[in-house]
Design a protein around this motif. Structure first.
Motif, PDB file in Angstrom:
ATOM      1  N   MET A 154       0.803  -1.196   0.000  1.00 13.98           N
ATOM      2  CA  MET A 154       0.000   0.000   0.000  1.00 13.98           C
ATOM      3  C   MET A 154       0.849   1.264   0.000  1.00 13.98           C
ATOM      4  O   MET A 154       0.413   2.275  -0.505  1.00 13.98           O
ATOM      5  N   ALA A 155       2.032   1.219   0.547  1.00 15.78           N
ATOM      6  CA  ALA A 155       2.862   2.412   0.627  1.00 15.78           C
ATOM      7  C   ALA A 155       3.319   2.876  -0.748  1.00 15.78           C
ATOM      8  O   ALA A 155       3.571   4.050  -0.958  1.00 15.78           O
ATOM      9  N   ILE A 213      -4.295   4.168  -4.840  1.00 16.51           N
ATOM     10  CA  ILE A 213      -4.649   3.686  -6.177  1.00 16.51           C
ATOM     11  C   ILE A 213      -3.393   3.116  -6.812  1.00 16.51           C
ATOM     12  O   ILE A 213      -2.366   3.778  -6.909  1.00 16.51           O
ATOM     13  N   ASP A 214      -3.507   1.874  -7.246  1.00 18.36           N
ATOM     14  CA  ASP A 214      -2.401   1.221  -7.927  1.00 18.36           C
ATOM     15  C   ASP A 214      -2.332   1.763  -9.357  1.00 18.36           C
ATOM     16  O   ASP A 214      -3.355   1.853 -10.046  1.00 18.36           O
ATOM     17  N   PRO A 215      -1.165   2.147  -9.868  1.00 15.70           N
ATOM     18  CA  PRO A 215      -1.055   2.664 -11.243  1.00 15.70           C
ATOM     19  C   PRO A 215      -1.572   1.676 -12.285  1.00 15.70           C
ATOM     20  O   PRO A 215      -2.122   2.086 -13.308  1.00 15.70           O
ATOM     21  N   GLU A 216      -1.438   0.397 -12.047  1.00 12.81           N
ATOM     22  CA  GLU A 216      -1.940  -0.591 -13.008  1.00 12.81           C
ATOM     23  C   GLU A 216      -3.462  -0.588 -13.055  1.00 12.81           C
ATOM     24  O   GLU A 216      -4.058  -0.764 -14.126  1.00 12.81           O
ATOM     25  N   ASP A 217      -4.119  -0.385 -11.902  1.00 11.49           N
ATOM     26  CA  ASP A 217      -5.580  -0.291 -11.882  1.00 11.49           C
ATOM     27  C   ASP A 217      -6.051   0.913 -12.697  1.00 11.49           C
ATOM     28  O   ASP A 217      -7.050   0.848 -13.412  1.00 11.49           O
ATOM     29  N   GLU A 276      -4.499   2.305 -15.256  1.00 15.74           N
ATOM     30  CA  GLU A 276      -4.319   2.022 -16.680  1.00 15.74           C
ATOM     31  C   GLU A 276      -5.411   1.093 -17.199  1.00 15.74           C
ATOM     32  O   GLU A 276      -5.923   1.277 -18.303  1.00 15.74           O
ATOM     33  N   ARG A 277      -5.785   0.079 -16.396  1.00 14.36           N
ATOM     34  CA  ARG A 277      -6.857  -0.837 -16.807  1.00 14.36           C
ATOM     35  C   ARG A 277      -8.184  -0.094 -16.963  1.00 14.36           C
ATOM     36  O   ARG A 277      -8.946  -0.338 -17.898  1.00 14.36           O
ATOM     37  N   ALA A 278      -8.465   0.838 -16.051  1.00  8.05           N
ATOM     38  CA  ALA A 278      -9.714   1.598 -16.137  1.00  8.05           C
ATOM     39  C   ALA A 278      -9.731   2.461 -17.392  1.00  8.05           C
ATOM     40  O   ALA A 278     -10.764   2.568 -18.069  1.00  8.05           O
ATOM     41  N   LEU A 279      -8.611   3.092 -17.726  1.00  6.36           N
ATOM     42  CA  LEU A 279      -8.548   3.916 -18.928  1.00  6.36           C
ATOM     43  C   LEU A 279      -8.707   3.082 -20.192  1.00  6.36           C
ATOM     44  O   LEU A 279      -9.378   3.494 -21.144  1.00  6.36           O
TER      45      LEU A 279
END
Length: 130
Positions: free
Chosen positions: A1-2, A9-13, A15-18
Motif C-alpha cells: 500500500m505504501a 490507487i495502484d497505477p496498473e488499476d 491504466e486498466r480503467a482507462l
C-alpha cells in the motif's frame, strides 16, 4: 500500500480503467455511426438542427432592454427631499451619484425624508405625494 501513492490507487488499476473506458467509448461511437447511417435523407435536416442546438458556434446574446433610463445614463441628480403636511416636496440636497446620496441619508430617522433620482428637466413637483 505504501507504493500506491497517497490515495491508495495502484497505477496498473488506473491504466486498466482507462483502457476499459477507451474500448467502451469506441463501441459507443460505432453504434452511433450505425444509427446515423440508418437516418433517411429527409431526417438529416431535423437531426442537424437538433445537434446544432447543443453545439452553436456563437452564443446568442441576451436581448437588450428597451432603452436606458435616465438613471442608467446618468443624466440627472439624486435628490434628498422632504414632504410636508400638505404633500408638497421640497428638495433638501442633491448629489451626483446614488452612493453619495444614500450615505448622506444613512442616519435619517424622519419618515417624510426620502431619496429619489430626479432626471434633468423634470420639475421637483413630481416628487410630491399623491
Amino acid at each position: 500500500m505504501a507504493t500506491n501513492g497517497p490515495f491508495g490507487i495502484d497505477p496498473e488499476d488506473f491504466e486498466r480503467a482507462l483502457r476499459g473506458a477507451g474500448a467502451e467509448l469506441l463501441d459507443l461511437l460505432g453504434k452511433a455511426g450505425v444509427n446515423l447511417d440508418r437516418v433517411e435523407r429527409a431526417d438529416i435536416g431535423s437531426l442537424s438542427s437538433l445537434i446544432g442546438q447543443f453545439f452553436q458556434s456563437q452564443p446568442t446574446p441576451a436581448p437588450k432592454p428597451e432603452g436606458e433610463t435616465a438613471g442608467e445614463t446618468g443624466s440627472g441628480v439624486w435628490a434628498i427631499f422632504s414632504i410636508d403636511e400638505t404633500g408638497q416636496a421640497s428638495v433638501d440636497q442633491v448629489f451626483p451619484t446614488e452612493l453619495e446620496a444614500l450615505r448622506a441619508h444613512r442616519d435619517n430617522t424622519d419618515d417624510r425624508r426620502r431619496v429619489r433620482f430626479l432626471p434633468y428637466g423634470v420639475p421637483a413637483s413630481v416628487l410630491d405625494a399623491p
